[in-house]
Design a protein around this motif. Sequence first.
Motif, short mmCIF file in Angstrom:
data_model
loop_
_atom_site.label_atom_id
_atom_site.label_comp_id
_atom_site.label_asym_id
_atom_site.label_seq_id
_atom_site.Cartn_x
_atom_site.Cartn_y
_atom_site.Cartn_z
N HIS A 32 -11.47 5.38 3.37
CA HIS A 32 -10.78 4.54 2.38
C HIS A 32 -10.70 3.06 2.75
CE1 HIS A 32 -9.58 8.07 0.11
NE2 HIS A 32 -9.07 8.61 1.20
N VAL A 34 -8.70 1.63 4.80
CA VAL A 34 -7.34 1.22 5.11
C VAL A 34 -6.72 2.27 6.02
CG1 VAL A 34 -6.38 2.34 3.05
CG2 VAL A 34 -5.12 0.49 4.13
N SER A 42 3.59 -1.04 4.81
CA SER A 42 3.85 -1.66 3.51
C SER A 42 5.03 -1.00 2.82
CB SER A 42 2.61 -1.57 2.64
OG SER A 42 2.87 -2.08 1.34
N ASP A 64 2.75 2.88 -6.13
CA ASP A 64 1.97 1.88 -6.84
C ASP A 64 2.13 0.49 -6.21
OD1 ASP A 64 1.11 3.84 -8.59
OD2 ASP A 64 2.52 3.28 -10.19
N ALA A 67 0.06 0.36 -3.08
CA ALA A 67 -1.35 0.15 -3.42
C ALA A 67 -1.62 -1.31 -3.77
CB ALA A 67 -1.73 1.07 -4.58
N ALA A 68 -0.72 -1.89 -4.56
CA ALA A 68 -0.92 -3.28 -4.97
C ALA A 68 -0.85 -4.22 -3.76
CB ALA A 68 0.13 -3.67 -6.00
N ASP A 69 0.04 -3.93 -2.82
CA ASP A 69 0.22 -4.79 -1.66
C ASP A 69 -0.95 -4.69 -0.69
OD1 ASP A 69 1.77 -6.45 0.24
OD2 ASP A 69 1.86 -4.59 1.41
N THR A 70 -1.47 -3.50 -0.50
CA THR A 70 -2.51 -3.28 0.51
C THR A 70 -3.92 -3.32 -0.05
OG1 THR A 70 -2.41 -0.88 0.21
CG2 THR A 70 -0.94 -1.84 1.88
N GLY A 71 -4.07 -3.21 -1.36
CA GLY A 71 -5.40 -3.12 -1.96
C GLY A 71 -6.01 -1.74 -1.85
N ALA A 72 -5.21 -0.76 -1.42
CA ALA A 72 -5.71 0.61 -1.29
C ALA A 72 -5.94 1.21 -2.68
CB ALA A 72 -4.73 1.47 -0.52
N SER A 73 -6.93 2.10 -2.76
CA SER A 73 -7.20 2.76 -4.03
C SER A 73 -6.13 3.80 -4.33
CB SER A 73 -8.56 3.47 -3.96
OG SER A 73 -8.51 4.55 -3.02
#
Length: 199
Positions: A32, A34, A42, A64, A67-73
Motif C-alpha cells: 500500500h 504506507v 495519524s 476517512d 486516509a485524507a491525512d496520510t494519502g492512504a487508499s
Amino acid sequence: MRRRPAEALLIDFDGVLRQYDPDAYPGFEQRHGVAPSALLDSGLTWGRLLPAITGYWTRQQWLDEIAADTGASAEAVAEWDAYRGRIDGPVLEFVRAARAAGRKVALVTNATDDLRQDLARFGLEAEFDAVISSAELRTHKPTKEFFAAACQAVQTPPDRCLLVDDTDRHIRGARVAGLSAMRWSGPADLPYLRAALSL
C-alpha cells in the motif's frame, strides 16, 4: 493505616485487556505504500482522536480523516482497520476471578462508536458488570466526569474503586478523582492486583 481492599475493578480495554501484535501486517507497506504505524499515528493525533472517542465522529469518519491525512487508499485503511487485536487470556481470567469473588468489574475505555461490536466480536458482552465508553458518554478519560460515571455504574465510591490502565495521564486523572489506580505494565502486575482486590 492499612488501605482497605478495593471493592470494584475498572479496567481499560486497549493496552490492557486487548493487545495488538506488531507483526500483524506482513507486507502491508509494500502493498500500500504506507506503514501501519503511520496510519495509527495519524489516528492518534488529538484533533482526529478527540471527536472520534467522544462520539462526534463515527469510526468511519475517523478512518476517512486518516486516509485524507496520510494519502492512504480506502483499501489500505480498510485492511488496517480489519485487524482488531487479540484478547489477553490471563487478563480476562483475572476479570472473571474478580467477578467470581463478588467484585464489580467495569470496562472503562476511550473508544469509537463501534465498541459494542468489538465486544461482541470477541464474545465479551457478558464479561462485565458495566461498560463505560467515552463515545457513548461524550466525555473521555481522564476527566472527572468520566470517572464519576464509571464509579456510579458499579455503585461503588471512588475510594473503593481500582483503575487499571496503561496510560500515565489516565492514572493521574483517576487519582485526582479519588480512585486508586495502577499503571499496567504486563501480566507480572496480576499478583499485586489480585492482592489489591483480596482475590
